[in-house]
Design an enzyme around this catalytic site. Structure first.
Site, mmCIF file in Angstrom:
data_model
loop_
_atom_site.group_PDB
_atom_site.id
_atom_site.type_symbol
_atom_site.label_atom_id
_atom_site.label_comp_id
_atom_site.label_asym_id
_atom_site.label_seq_id
_atom_site.Cartn_x
_atom_site.Cartn_y
_atom_site.Cartn_z
ATOM 1 N N ARG A 145 0.893 -1.264 -0.229
ATOM 2 C CA ARG A 145 -0.093 -0.156 0.017
ATOM 3 C C ARG A 145 0.375 1.081 -0.232
ATOM 4 O O ARG A 145 0.664 2.497 0.826
ATOM 5 C CB ARG A 145 -1.132 -0.290 1.029
ATOM 6 N N SER A 164 -11.167 -0.241 3.181
ATOM 7 C CA SER A 164 -10.344 -0.907 4.358
ATOM 8 C C SER A 164 -10.124 -0.005 4.835
ATOM 9 O O SER A 164 -9.290 0.299 4.377
ATOM 10 C CB SER A 164 -9.392 -2.003 3.842
ATOM 11 N N GLU A 208 -5.149 3.429 6.601
ATOM 12 C CA GLU A 208 -5.264 3.461 4.538
ATOM 13 C C GLU A 208 -5.368 4.029 4.312
ATOM 14 O O GLU A 208 -3.745 5.575 3.513
ATOM 15 C CB GLU A 208 -6.047 2.280 3.724
#
Length: 323
Positions: free
Chosen positions: A148, A223, A319
């Site tokens: 990520r 998420s 995130e």
């Protein structure tokens, strides 16, 4: 989130970039916006927001085995994935139904069901905002992809603007069905034998629709936390005391843990505080039931982080970009 920007512009062609860059120089803070699906605003934005609306898909090379296809940054990600699969190009099927734009995909190095977008990216076309918008092409290694993560989130944030992404896709199937519930969903669909890339895409779409709320109907950023990656020795010690904790290999000497399991065990799954909550079917997803403020969502996220760290000694990292 009900927030406003002081100034707003749309970049629909690169010919407009000089004028927008000039406006940016006088606006203080500047936010280059894709689909907005990975942002949490905690207040109004006192500056210029530029939405990237560059469009276009073109095939750059096709040798009968592999295809290089370029998509502009403003193309819808899921629509682009289905575009490639409809032409028999394999590689992106496990990344179906992820919200957002093509241009955001390398920034976050989006991933799902055992695949990361870096696996298929050959090059990223960028505009260097510190050099009069000069276009340059970064190879896969130049993007410094991580879990990520990428150069666009860190060293080049605010300087390199993604304007197009080039993908290397294959005409030969290489199905990845062993991660998560894909195999079971394919069996339920009656396509477990030799599933096509479209079959896998359909299965992923069914799974995501069953587990994740549609942001068009219930505000969420997917998420909210990354799955934590620990040194393998630390993970083994934690798993010894929590044998049901889902975990996966994450490279040499590292183990990835399921953040959703940690959050659920800490008692947050389905929790609702006013209009801020944790989704009832997926503890990784924070939701806005209607009128939650960004600060309320952020406060709930911090409570979750503190509880998981106290109980398991694991630090969860958000995130979304929190502004």
């Amino acid at each position: 989130m009900d927030v406003r920007a002081r100034r707003f512009a749309v970049l629909s062609t690169l010919d407009d970039l000089p004028a927008i860059r000039s406006e940016a120089e006088h606006s203080g803070r500047v936010l280059w916006l894709g689909g907005g699906s990975n942002l949490l605003f905690t207040r109004d934005f006192d500056g210029l927001v530029v939405q990237i609306a560059l469009k276009g898909i073109r095939t750059l090379a096709d040798d009968g085995k592999d295809v290089i296809v370029e998509a502009a940054a403003g193309e819808n990600w899921h629509d682009f994935v289905r575009h490639t699969l409809a032409r028999g190009w394999h590689g992106l099927e496990n990344l179906s139904l992820i919200p957002g734009t093509v241009g955001a995909s390398p920034v976050q190095n989006i991933g799902a069901y055992g695949v990361e977008v870096k696996d298929c990216i050959s090059e990223v076309v960028c505009a260097d905002l510190d050099d009069n918008g000069r276009l340059l092409v970064l190879g896969n290694a130049d993007c410094r992809f991580g879990y990520r993560d990428s150069i666009f989130k860190r060293q080049a944030a605010g300087r390199l603007l993604v304007v197009a992404v080039r993908f290397k896709l294959s005409r030969q199937a290489a199905a990845l069905t062993g991660y998560g519930d894909i195999r079971a969903e394919l069996a339920r669909m009656g396509r477990a034998g030799t599933p096509s890339a479209l079959d896998i895409s359909d299965a992923v779409m069914h799974i995501r629709a069953a587990k994740l709320p549609d942001p068009a109907h219930l505000g969420n950023a997917g998420s909210f936390f990354k799955n934590p990656v620990l040194p393998a020795a630390d993970a083994r010690a934690l798993i010894a005391h929590n044998p049901e904790l889902p975990h996966y290999a994450a490279g040499t000497g590292k183990t990835k843990l399921a953040a959703g399991w940690l959050i659920e065990q800490a008692g947050f799954k389905g929790l609702r505080e006013g209009d801020a909550g944790v989704h009832a079917r997926q503890a990784l997803v924070l939701v806005n039931y209607g009128h939650a403020s960004g600060k309320e969502i952020q406060a709930l996220a911090q409570r979750i982080q503190e509880a998981v760290h106290t109980r398991y000694g694991v630090a969860l990292e958000a995130e979304p970009v929190i502004l």
